[in-house]
Enzyme design. Structure first.
Site, short mmCIF file in Angstrom:
data_model
loop_
_atom_site.label_atom_id
_atom_site.label_comp_id
_atom_site.label_asym_id
_atom_site.label_seq_id
_atom_site.Cartn_x
_atom_site.Cartn_y
_atom_site.Cartn_z
N SER A 125 -10.21 1.89 3.55
CA SER A 125 -8.56 2.68 2.14
C SER A 125 -7.97 2.14 1.41
CB SER A 125 -7.93 3.87 3.13
OG SER A 125 -7.31 3.38 3.77
N SER B 130 -9.89 0.11 6.96
CA SER B 130 -9.55 0.03 5.39
C SER B 130 -8.46 -1.04 4.58
CB SER B 130 -8.45 0.91 6.01
OG SER B 130 -9.07 2.65 5.68
N LYS C 176 0.72 -1.16 -0.15
CA LYS C 176 0.02 -0.19 0.24
C LYS C 176 1.01 1.53 0.02
CE LYS C 176 -3.85 2.32 2.52
NZ LYS C 176 -4.66 1.48 3.65
#
Lengths: 97, 481
Positions: free
Chosen positions: B154, B178, B79
């Site tokens: 997210s 997330s 990420k």
């Protein structure tokens, strides 16, 4: 709607948050913040008398170490991403006359 | 069965056995990225030459016997809020559009030491603020199951990349759901560990008391393997916990006899899609049939978790994001008059709308005159929520419920009404407030073929119970496709 955010408040928040908003953004921010605060006000339904605020779930203490340098000179790495630098310093606009 | 059908652990086994190589695995991933990425947009940064040369180097070390970790040769996605040395790290924000870290986060160092080969950096909501990956400054990611829908957020790029075979596994971060929510929307396994289990060193902070790094992967075994690699004390993160019980793969046991599973009635009320409800309760029935003791109970305070969370997360974000000021790294505005104007213009031009919204709310709730009424109040409610979980875990080993009230919404349908979007986090955020481990495991699909996840929540430091329960369920469920 219970909460009304006036111009003075949103300007003050802009100073705290270091954000410059256009007039349009300001109107939107006033609306958004008022509705969020209305929503957050639900918390007032709960009686929290005598409840200690919990910032961390576990007891967190300051972590101490001996005051010795372990990482060497990292000034080049530190300055690597500087938008503007001069020698071994970050360059910022003039702050004092 | 092609290479891309293998899990991360299976691939590592085949590489170790000499049946395939790290280079072949990376080439397969790259070919798949070439055919799908244009439509899905899972990655912010993908450098094929760097990925291939890293795979070649790993393969050389594997053959020389210098690299034999549990992820040796496995292509992994990271990420884009985790610092990676010499590789662009944007947090999907314009303000970090040119940021090239000179160090790597601890979690990245650990998976690399275990042999993982980085493919690239995955797309996310800007600064991890959002539930759809649509607040990214680099375009939305699409859900591989149906590209008209969001992948969640997210960590949407990581979840979509795993689901689409654009990586074998990925790292994400979870501040309010997330990891678990995009895992649910994309039909993959995701875990948020107990707070303090994985070092936050090098993770660009959003809500520091809530943030945790965790894996997104194809199955429960991969989840346990990656957790075992990443967990561990790090002196560079002062909230990192010393744990001895991080041998998570030892919990890959197909047995839940006597496991006490609680289903909170308050997680099944209004707003929960009936198809999600059915799939989640069916998963509970599977566990009951395997010998678990399943019963309903009242958790309480569920509806207060969202306002408490958004107060606390916004407050911490407003403080954490002060560092983006155009001086040390990242974007700096071109035209300004003096220092304060430079700060303000840099931040106003560099941050997107959702990030500004949360910074302003955070600045407000921390400001003099409102601090007690909002911020301290939220911290008091957090203590009450933690207590409610403590009581639940005196009776149950695992709490089982939905991850999200619905399956993945359509693109463009969420951002117009922030509060409605925040309500989608109702089942995940209390886990962050209480520091608990939580896991999402695919358990079905809705009538449109979109995946549904079941959430398992454990008491602090009880990841093993979650892994054992999830593994047993997964064995009974069979392959999810």
């Amino acid at each position: 709607m219970a909460n009304v955010i006036d111009d003075a408040t949103i300007d003050y928040v802009g100073i705290l948050a270091k954000l410059e908003l256009s007039d349009e953004e300001k109107e939107q921010a006033k609306k958004d913040m008022a509705s969020m605060l209305d929503y957050i006000d639900q918390l007032n339904e709960l009686d929290t008398t005598g409840v200690e605020p919990m910032s961390h779930v576990f007891p967190v203490e300051n972590v101490m170490r001996e005051d010795v340098v372990t990482n060497g000179d990292m000034s080049e790495q530190t300055l690597f991403n500087a938008p503007e630098r001069k020698d071994t310093a970050f360059v910022v606009p003039k702050t004092v006359d | 069965m092609g290479l891309l059908d293998l899990t991360a652990a299976e691939l590592a086994g085949q590489i170790k056995a000499g049946k395939t190589t790290a280079v072949e695995a990376m080439e397969a991933v790259i070919a798949n990225i070439d055919s799908k990425e244009k439509e899905l947009n899972c990655y912010v940064t993908f450098d094929r030459e760097a990925a291939l040369s890293a795979a070649r180097e790993a393969q050389k070390k594997i053959e020389a016997g210098e690299l034999d970790g549990p992820l040796a040769g496995v292509p992994v996605a990271i990420k884009d809020n985790m610092c990676t040395k010499d590789v662009l790290t944007t947090c999907s924000s314009k303000i970090l559009g040119n940021f090239v870290p000179q160090f790597s986060s601890d979690a990245v160092e650990r998976i690399k030491a275990a042999g993982a080969v980085m493919i690239g950096k995955t797309n996310m909501d800007e600064f991890a603020m959002g539930s759809t990956t649509e607040t990214s400054a680099y375009g939305a990611t699409k859900n591989p199951w149906n590209t008209q829908h969001v992948p969640g957020g997210s960590s949407g790029g990581s979840a979509a990349a795993v689901a689409a075979g654009e990586c074998f596994c990925a790292l994400g971060s979870d501040t309010g759901g997330s990891i678990r929510q995009p895992a649910s929307y994309c039909g993959v396994v995701g875990m948020k560990p107990t707070y303090g289990t994985v070092s936050r060193y090098g993770l660009i902070a959003y809500g520091s008391s809530l943030d945790q790094i965790g894996p997104l992967c194809k199955d429960v075994t991969d989840c346990a393997v990656i957790m075992e690699v990443m967990a561990g004390h790090d002196p560079k993160d002062s909230t990192s916990v010393e744990r001895k019980d991080t041998d998570f793969t030892s919990a890959l046991v197909n047995d839940v006899t006597g496991m006490r599973i609680g289903i909170p009635r308050d997680y099944f009320g209004d707003g929960l899609d009936p198809q999600v409800k059915k799939a989640v309760l069916d998963a509970a029935e599977v566990l009951r049939s395997k010998g678990a003791v399943v019963e309903e109970f009242d958790l309480s305070l569920v509806e207060y978790a969202i306002p408490a969370y958004y107060t606390i997360a916004a407050a911490e974000a407003s403080s954490n994001l002060e560092r983006f000021d155009g001086v040390k790294y990242g974007y700096r505005a071109k035209d300004y008059e003096g220092l304060h104007s430079m700060y303000k213009k840099t931040r106003s031009e560099g941050f997107g709308a959702e990030v500004k919204r949360r910074i302003m709310l955070g600045s407000f709730v921390l400001s003099s005159g409102y601090y007690d009424a909002y911020y301290l109040k939220a911290l008091r409610v957090k203590a009450m929520i933690k207590k409610a979980f403590d009581e639940a875990f005196s009776k149950y080993d695992v709490i089982l419920g939905p991850v999200a009230p619905t399956t993945a919404p359509e693109l463009g349908s969420s951002l117009a009404d922030p509060i409605k979007m925040y309500l989608g986090d109702i089942y995940t955020i209390s886990v962050n407030l209480a520091g608990l481990p939580g896991m999402s495991v695919p358990c079905g699909k809705d009538e449109n073929g979109l995946p549904i996840g079941v959430q398992l929540i454990g008491d602090c430091f009880n990841e093993k119970k979650l892994i054992q329960t999830a593994y047993t369920y997964e064995q009974a469920r069979g392959k999810f496709e």
